[in-house]
Design a protein around this motif. Structure first.
Motif, PDB file in Angstrom:
ATOM      1  N   UNK A   1       0.433   3.762  11.561  1.00  0.00           N
ATOM      2  CA  UNK A   1       0.155   2.889  10.328  1.00  0.00           C
ATOM      3  C   UNK A   1      -0.885   3.193   9.490  1.00  0.00           C
ATOM      4  N   UNK A   2      -2.174   3.458  10.204  1.00  0.00           N
ATOM      5  CA  UNK A   2      -3.430   3.924   9.469  1.00  0.00           C
ATOM      6  C   UNK A   2      -3.021   4.840   8.500  1.00  0.00           C
ATOM      7  N   UNK A   3      -2.385   6.137   9.178  1.00  0.00           N
ATOM      8  CA  UNK A   3      -2.638   7.335   8.042  1.00  0.00           C
ATOM      9  C   UNK A   3      -1.241   7.006   7.174  1.00  0.00           C
ATOM     10  N   UNK A   4      -0.440   6.239   7.403  1.00  0.00           N
ATOM     11  CA  UNK A   4       0.935   5.990   6.528  1.00  0.00           C
ATOM     12  C   UNK A   4       0.237   5.154   5.585  1.00  0.00           C
ATOM     13  N   UNK A   5      -0.541   4.179   5.647  1.00  0.00           N
ATOM     14  CA  UNK A   5      -1.166   3.412   4.784  1.00  0.00           C
ATOM     15  C   UNK A   5      -2.214   4.222   3.654  1.00  0.00           C
ATOM     16  N   UNK A   6      -2.934   5.267   4.250  1.00  0.00           N
ATOM     17  CA  UNK A   6      -3.702   6.301   3.594  1.00  0.00           C
ATOM     18  C   UNK A   6      -3.124   6.711   2.608  1.00  0.00           C
ATOM     19  N   UNK A   7      -1.896   7.283   3.104  1.00  0.00           N
ATOM     20  CA  UNK A   7      -0.969   8.196   2.257  1.00  0.00           C
ATOM     21  C   UNK A   7      -0.632   7.383   1.041  1.00  0.00           C
ATOM     22  N   UNK A   8      -0.177   5.971   1.337  1.00  0.00           N
ATOM     23  CA  UNK A   8       0.359   5.425   0.268  1.00  0.00           C
ATOM     24  C   UNK A   8      -0.707   5.022  -0.702  1.00  0.00           C
ATOM     25  N   UNK A   9      -1.891   4.693  -0.419  1.00  0.00           N
ATOM     26  CA  UNK A   9      -2.884   4.433  -1.250  1.00  0.00           C
ATOM     27  C   UNK A   9      -3.358   5.504  -2.140  1.00  0.00           C
ATOM     28  N   UNK A  10      -3.361   6.812  -1.390  1.00  0.00           N
ATOM     29  CA  UNK A  10      -3.686   7.934  -2.136  1.00  0.00           C
ATOM     30  C   UNK A  10      -2.649   8.216  -3.365  1.00  0.00           C
ATOM     31  N   UNK A  11      -1.449   7.649  -3.168  1.00  0.00           N
ATOM     32  CA  UNK A  11      -0.350   7.648  -4.315  1.00  0.00           C
ATOM     33  C   UNK A  11      -0.626   6.548  -5.352  1.00  0.00           C
ATOM     34  N   UNK A  12      -0.498   5.606  -4.738  1.00  0.00           N
ATOM     35  CA  UNK A  12      -0.418   4.288  -5.759  1.00  0.00           C
ATOM     36  C   UNK A  12      -1.854   3.812  -6.300  1.00  0.00           C
ATOM     37  N   UNK A  13      -2.789   4.029  -5.527  1.00  0.00           N
ATOM     38  CA  UNK A  13      -4.001   3.803  -5.697  1.00  0.00           C
ATOM     39  C   UNK A  13      -4.293   2.261  -6.202  1.00  0.00           C
ATOM     40  N   UNK A  14      -3.665   1.389  -5.363  1.00  0.00           N
ATOM     41  CA  UNK A  14      -3.536  -0.209  -5.192  1.00  0.00           C
ATOM     42  C   UNK A  14      -3.630  -0.633  -4.221  1.00  0.00           C
ATOM     43  N   UNK A  15      -4.354  -1.271  -3.180  1.00  0.00           N
ATOM     44  CA  UNK A  15      -4.369  -1.473  -2.011  1.00  0.00           C
ATOM     45  C   UNK A  15      -3.261  -2.528  -1.576  1.00  0.00           C
TER      46      UNK A  15
END
Length: 201
Positions: free
Chosen positions: A41-55
């Motif tokens: 989940x940590x890496x999945x969250x990191x990828x999502x954050x890089x794309x969306x730029x919104x925590x």
């Protein structure tokens, strides 16, 4: 770049471990789902954050990805890539969908009423897909008991840990886990009955 044999063995072991967990999740194994979430989940969250730029939005995407994993792990095909690649593909698609949906919403808000009918077809498609997914989840959540729905919502929509859910609801940790796991099982069955296919996108 040269990779020492020990590192290659470790990487192979990780892939095999995750593939085994995904397979078990496909059979409805809740403990395997929890282990898969903890490992990835940590890496999945990191990828999502890089794309969306919104925590906050990235956290919502992570929740949607793992609900998708829970309902469709059986569709994972090892011949098409590693478990990590599969997870990252699901995450990237959902993150891009969310970005496009947000862009469409901002554009619609900025347009005058007479321009509303000129919304691009692809923007409409993204909005419709997001709306259908949201309505599907809401409909399926209604199949849970009140207590199960409350626990699942806190865990996968508010992003609380098992311990935090237990504390919020005034429960013992095993009881909180049992409610969440039971809710996930019923949610999976409800989504399968509605014919939701995680690879339809």
């Amino acid at each position: 770049m040269f990779q020492p044999s020990s590192q290659r063995r470790d990487a192979d072991t990780t892939v095999q471990t995750l593939a085994g967990l995904v397979s078990q999740v496909g059979n409805g194994d809740e403990a395997a789902f929890e282990a898969l979430y903890e490992r990835t989940s940590r890496r999945v969250y990191g990828l999502a954050l890089r794309v969306i730029q919104n925590p906050a939005m990235a956290a919502e995407v992570v929740q949607e990805v793992y609900l998708q994993v829970w309902t469709a792990a059986g569709t994972y095909d090892p011949s098409r890539g590693s478990p990590q690649s599969w997870l990252f593909t699901l995450t990237h698609r959902r993150a891009v969908d969310r970005v496009r949906s947000e862009q469409s919403s901002r554009e619609r808000g900025a347009r005058h009423t007479q321009e509303a009918s000129a919304v691009k077809v692809d923007s409409v498609d993204e909005t419709v897909h997001h709306t259908i997914m949201t309505e599907t989840l809401r409909s399926c959540l209604s199949s849970l008991t009140v207590r199960q729905a409350e626990a699942v919502t806190l865990a996968y929509y508010d992003g609380l840990t098992y311990a935090q859910v237990a504390d919020r609801l005034g429960l013992k940790l095993p009881t909180a886990k049992s409610r969440i796991h039971g809710g996930l099982a019923r949610l999976r069955a409800a989504m399968e009955q509605q014919g939701y296919n995680a690879q339809s996108r």
